[in-house]
Design an enzyme around this catalytic site. Structure first.
Site, PDB file in Angstrom:
ATOM      1  N   ALA A 116       0.818  -1.211   0.000  1.00 29.23           N
ATOM      2  CA  ALA A 116       0.000   0.000   0.000  1.00 29.23           C
ATOM      3  C   ALA A 116       0.850   1.259   0.000  1.00 29.23           C
ATOM      4  O   ALA A 116       0.442   2.303  -0.487  1.00 29.23           O
ATOM      5  CB  ALA A 116      -0.930   0.004   1.212  1.00 29.23           C
ATOM      6  N   GLY A 140       6.136   0.066  -3.902  1.00 33.46           N
ATOM      7  CA  GLY A 140       6.248  -1.094  -4.789  1.00 33.46           C
ATOM      8  C   GLY A 140       7.713  -1.336  -5.099  1.00 33.46           C
ATOM      9  O   GLY A 140       8.543  -0.428  -4.968  1.00 33.46           O
ATOM     10  N   ALA A 159      -4.618  -6.798  -0.849  1.00 30.19           N
ATOM     11  CA  ALA A 159      -5.777  -7.666  -1.054  1.00 30.19           C
ATOM     12  C   ALA A 159      -7.034  -6.872  -1.388  1.00 30.19           C
ATOM     13  O   ALA A 159      -6.995  -5.656  -1.590  1.00 30.19           O
ATOM     14  CB  ALA A 159      -6.011  -8.461   0.234  1.00 30.19           C
ATOM     15  N   ASP A 187      -0.142 -10.210  -1.273  1.00 32.10           N
ATOM     16  CA  ASP A 187       1.229  -9.975  -0.794  1.00 32.10           C
ATOM     17  C   ASP A 187       1.482 -10.639   0.554  1.00 32.10           C
ATOM     18  O   ASP A 187       2.566 -11.174   0.809  1.00 32.10           O
ATOM     19  CB  ASP A 187       1.569  -8.483  -0.768  1.00 32.10           C
ATOM     20  CG  ASP A 187       0.590  -7.624   0.011  1.00 32.10           C
ATOM     21  OD1 ASP A 187       0.750  -6.390  -0.016  1.00 32.10           O
ATOM     22  OD2 ASP A 187      -0.322  -8.173   0.639  1.00 32.10           O
TER      23      ASP A 187
HETATM   24  N1  ADP Z   1      14.887   1.570   8.438  1.00 30.56           N
HETATM   25  C1  ADP Z   1      13.668   1.555   8.989  1.00 30.56           C
HETATM   26  N2  ADP Z   1      13.505   1.850  10.300  1.00 30.56           N
HETATM   27  C2  ADP Z   1      12.268   1.824  10.867  1.00 30.56           C
HETATM   28  N3  ADP Z   1      11.135   1.498  10.206  1.00 30.56           N
HETATM   29  C3  ADP Z   1      11.259   1.179   8.890  1.00 30.56           C
HETATM   30  C4  ADP Z   1      12.512   1.198   8.214  1.00 30.56           C
HETATM   31  N4  ADP Z   1      12.285   0.834   6.912  1.00 30.56           N
HETATM   32  C5  ADP Z   1      10.947   0.623   6.790  1.00 30.56           C
HETATM   33  N5  ADP Z   1      10.345   0.832   7.977  1.00 30.56           N
HETATM   34  C6  ADP Z   1       8.925   0.664   8.278  1.00 30.56           C
HETATM   35  O1  ADP Z   1       8.387  -0.213   7.285  1.00 30.56           O
HETATM   36  C7  ADP Z   1       7.163   0.302   6.771  1.00 30.56           C
HETATM   37  C8  ADP Z   1       6.980  -0.074   5.316  1.00 30.56           C
HETATM   38  O2  ADP Z   1       7.050  -1.486   5.234  1.00 30.56           O
HETATM   39  P1  ADP Z   1       6.809  -2.183   3.791  1.00 30.56           P
HETATM   40  O3  ADP Z   1       6.834  -3.646   4.039  1.00 30.56           O
HETATM   41  O4  ADP Z   1       7.708  -1.600   2.781  1.00 30.56           O
HETATM   42  O5  ADP Z   1       5.323  -1.661   3.526  1.00 30.56           O
HETATM   43  P2  ADP Z   1       4.290  -1.958   2.324  1.00 30.56           P
HETATM   44  O6  ADP Z   1       4.706  -3.244   1.697  1.00 30.56           O
HETATM   45  O7  ADP Z   1       2.990  -2.021   3.032  1.00 30.56           O
HETATM   46  O8  ADP Z   1       4.363  -0.777   1.414  1.00 30.56           O
HETATM   47  C9  ADP Z   1       7.256   1.784   6.938  1.00 30.56           C
HETATM   48  O9  ADP Z   1       5.957   2.326   7.160  1.00 30.56           O
HETATM   49  C10 ADP Z   1       8.157   1.970   8.178  1.00 30.56           C
HETATM   50  O10 ADP Z   1       7.366   2.133   9.335  1.00 30.56           O
HETATM   51  C1  LIG Z   2      -6.575  -5.005   3.015  1.00 30.06           C
HETATM   52  C2  LIG Z   2      -5.690  -6.181   3.319  1.00 30.06           C
HETATM   53  O1  LIG Z   2      -5.976  -6.721   4.559  1.00 30.06           O
HETATM   54  C3  LIG Z   2      -4.286  -5.756   3.220  1.00 30.06           C
HETATM   55  O2  LIG Z   2      -4.069  -5.742   1.829  1.00 30.06           O
HETATM   56  C4  LIG Z   2      -3.275  -6.719   3.836  1.00 30.06           C
HETATM   57  O3  LIG Z   2      -3.679  -8.081   3.774  1.00 30.06           O
HETATM   58  C5  LIG Z   2      -2.042  -6.577   3.057  1.00 30.06           C
HETATM   59  O4  LIG Z   2      -1.969  -7.102   1.983  1.00 30.06           O
HETATM   60  C6  LIG Z   2      -0.944  -5.761   3.633  1.00 30.06           C
HETATM   61  O5  LIG Z   2       0.085  -5.536   2.723  1.00 30.06           O
HETATM   62  P1  LIG Z   2       0.991  -4.217   2.916  1.00 30.06           P
HETATM   63  O6  LIG Z   2       2.293  -4.617   2.269  1.00 30.06           O
HETATM   64  O7  LIG Z   2       0.274  -3.118   2.197  1.00 30.06           O
HETATM   65  O8  LIG Z   2       1.109  -3.964   4.400  1.00 30.06           O
HETATM   66 MG    MG Z   3       4.036  -5.133   1.721  1.00 26.77          MG
END
Ligand code: ADP
Ligand SMILES: C[C@H](O)[C@H](O)[C@@H](O)C(=O)COP(=O)(O)O
Ligand code: MG
Length: 488
Positions: free
Chosen positions: A10, A13, A78, A234
């Site tokens: 979210a 990417g 999702a 994911d």
């Molecule tokens: N070096 C870091 N130190 C602390 N928190 C981190 C660091 N790198 C990423 N994060 C945390 O990880 C989160 C993003 O995780 P990520 O798995 O990339 O998210 P998504 O897949 O949902 O986009 C950020 O919101 C942040 O809080």
């Molecule tokens: C809405 C879902 O519950 C959400 O997508 C969660 O399952 C998920 O996929 C979280 O992925 P992030 O990488 O965005 O934290």
């Molecule tokens: Mg993720």
């Protein structure tokens, strides 16, 4: 053969290339981009064409690095979907699950079929934005003109190959799949006036989807790609990429969301699981993801955004370390934190309403987020052990949140369990593991997890005995005094 994982969360990417070399999985960041949603005429939308362009830009970077051919797998968040007409064109922009259109839809639908019945059929948690509720709120004329409803990663795969499928791990988050028949539940489809034919055929992760269409080649300098359908939710990929073994481990996929749970080989559906809103999302290779959604680092992302991005995530951790911990008890799973206009003001208002001190500084706000997330994680682990009668000794934290050593240690202290942190790119790695199994370079998920252990540094955090019981008891007392609606 090079394999490329496209992992779109979210908030961000990434395209990650991977191959097995000298008995280790070597990965290389190919392309990263930010993700997010915008409000347009009162509705919150993703920019799916921006995402599509970033994927193709990333594949052209792969080509520029000398990758002439590769396999590609796509995983994303999702529940969200795209509506297509008979020509395969989008009928509308892609609404995000944080839109408020479904704030009251669970209530409307459970007046037509009880929560108990829906949960017995699906085993899926009640989140207001599940696909079933979003489709219930869709314009009925638009829905009748819809030829296909594709989940986000399936739609991106369709744009690349021209082939439309419904991958099961992500399909399970619709709350429309019958857990016994492993097919769309016709009674639930009828409730929302959707025909089974409007979904493409269900397929398992590891299935070949097709070849990258050459129609993209004039605009982008691309490698020849074979698209493999992976665990396209994911979180399902993150769990494949979590290096747990044996029976006594839990995962915490820590990104925008925190998904905490265990990997089961059969669903766990009972009144306690329903009451505590645990879910049985489908995993790769016939497993079930018995987990709970916790609002997660979304809260911190929004606090940071309202601080005008003046602090990096690392700086917010340092700021949090400077302040007295556990000054407020906040139930971040309260629906009000799903998508408030101003997260800082929402947190402060919550504290005023519950007669608690109000966090003001960046450090106080970050400390409130980390301390209360750790408490909520600890309570979720207690619930998991009680419901499943399983002893959980180890918690594997994966995702970007695994980089937050302060939160890792807090989680260990409050849960009393050893935390193993990493890989932070477990989602992309789990995506690659399914591609490697499909390409017969790996035998099964266990050999994939052993490869991960052999290839990536995993840091452990042992619990320091402290007054965790008292802190958790105080949090629970605050919870009961509020009895407010959670995100279900
Ligand atoms: N070096 C870091 N130190 C602390 N928190 C981190 C660091 N790198 C990423 N994060 C945390 O990880 C989160 C993003 O995780 P990520 O798995 O990339 O998210 P998504 O897949 O949902 O986009 C950020 O919101 C942040 O809080
Ligand atoms: C809405 C879902 O519950 C959400 O997508 C969660 O399952 C998920 O996929 C979280 O992925 P992030 O990488 O965005 O934290
Ligand atoms: Mg993720």
């Amino acid at each position: 053969m090079i394999h490329i994982a496209v992992d779109i969360g979210a908030s961000s990417g990434r395209l990650v290339a991977g191959e097995i070399k000298n008995g280790k999985l070597t990965i290389k960041d190919i392309h990263r981009f930010s993700n997010g949603f915008e409000k347009k005429d009162g509705t919150y939308y993703w920019d799916i064409d921006y995402i599509m362009n970033e994927i193709l830009q990333g594949l052209s970077v792969a080509k520029s690095l000398g990758f002439e051919e590769c396999t590609v797998g796509i995983d994303t968040w999702a529940v969200d979907y795209v509506l297509l007409d008979q020509n395969g064109d989008r009928l509308q922009d892609v609404v995000t699950y944080r839109d408020h259109r479904t704030d009251k839809t669970i209530e409307k639908l459970t007046n037509l079929m009880s929560k108990e019945e829906i949960y017995r059929k699906t085993g899926i948690q009640f989140l207001p934005f599940n696909t079933i509720y979003q489709l219930f709120e869709e314009d009925q004329e638009l829905l009748q003109n819809t030829d296909k409803i594709l989940m986000i990663p399936d739609y991106l795969g369709y744009r690349l190959t021209g082939n439309a499928v419904t991958e099961v791990t992500n399909a399970s988050t619709t709350q429309l799949l019958n857990i016994d028949s492993r097919a769309f539940d016709e009674e639930l489809l009828e409730l929302i006036s959707v025909k089974k034919e409007q979904f493409a055929a269900l397929i398992e992760p590891g299935t070949e989807l097709g070849l990258l269409k050459h129609k993209w080649f004039p605009e982008y300098d691309l490698p020849e790609c074979k698209i493999i359908t992976v665990a396209s939710h994911d979180t399902a990929s993150a769990i494949v990429g979590t290096p747990g073994d044996g029976e006594n481990w839990a995962y915490l996929s820590s990104g925008t969301w925190s998904l905490i749970g265990i990997e089961n080989h059969k669903p766990f559906i009972d009144s306690y699981a329903l009451a505590d809103n645990y879910t049985n999302e489908w995993g790769a290779f016939g497993t079930f993801r018995f987990l709970k959604n916790i609002m997660g680092l979304w809260i911190l992302q929004e606090v940071r955004r309202k601080l005008n991005g003046d602090f990096s995530f690392e700086q917010l951790v340092e700021e949090a370390k400077q302040v007295q911990p556990f000054q407020q008890f906040i139930n971040f799973n309260d629906h009000r934190f799903l998508n408030p206009v101003n997260m800082i003001e929402e947190i402060q208002e919550y504290c005023r309403e519950t007669n608690q001190s109000v966090p003001e500084s960046a450090g106080e706000l970050a400390s409130a987020v980390f301390n209360n997330l750790a408490i909520i994680y600890a309570i979720a682990l207690e619930d998991l052990e009680r419901m499943t009668s399983k002893q959980i000794n180890r918690v594997h934290i994966v995702g970007g949140g695994a980089n937050n050593e302060f939160l890792n240690q807090l989680t260990a202290n409050l849960s009393g369990k050893t935390v193993y942190a990493g890989p932070s790119e477990a989602t992309a790695i789990g995506n690659l593991i399914v591609q490697l199994i499909a390409n017969k370079e790996l035998e099964h998920i266990e050999s994939g997890r052993q490869l991960i252990k052999d290839s990536f540094k995993i840091k452990s955090f042992n619990p320091y005995p402290d007054s965790k019981e008292d802190i958790i008891r105080q949090f629970k007392r605050m919870l009961y005094s509020q009895n407010r609606e959670e995100i279900s």
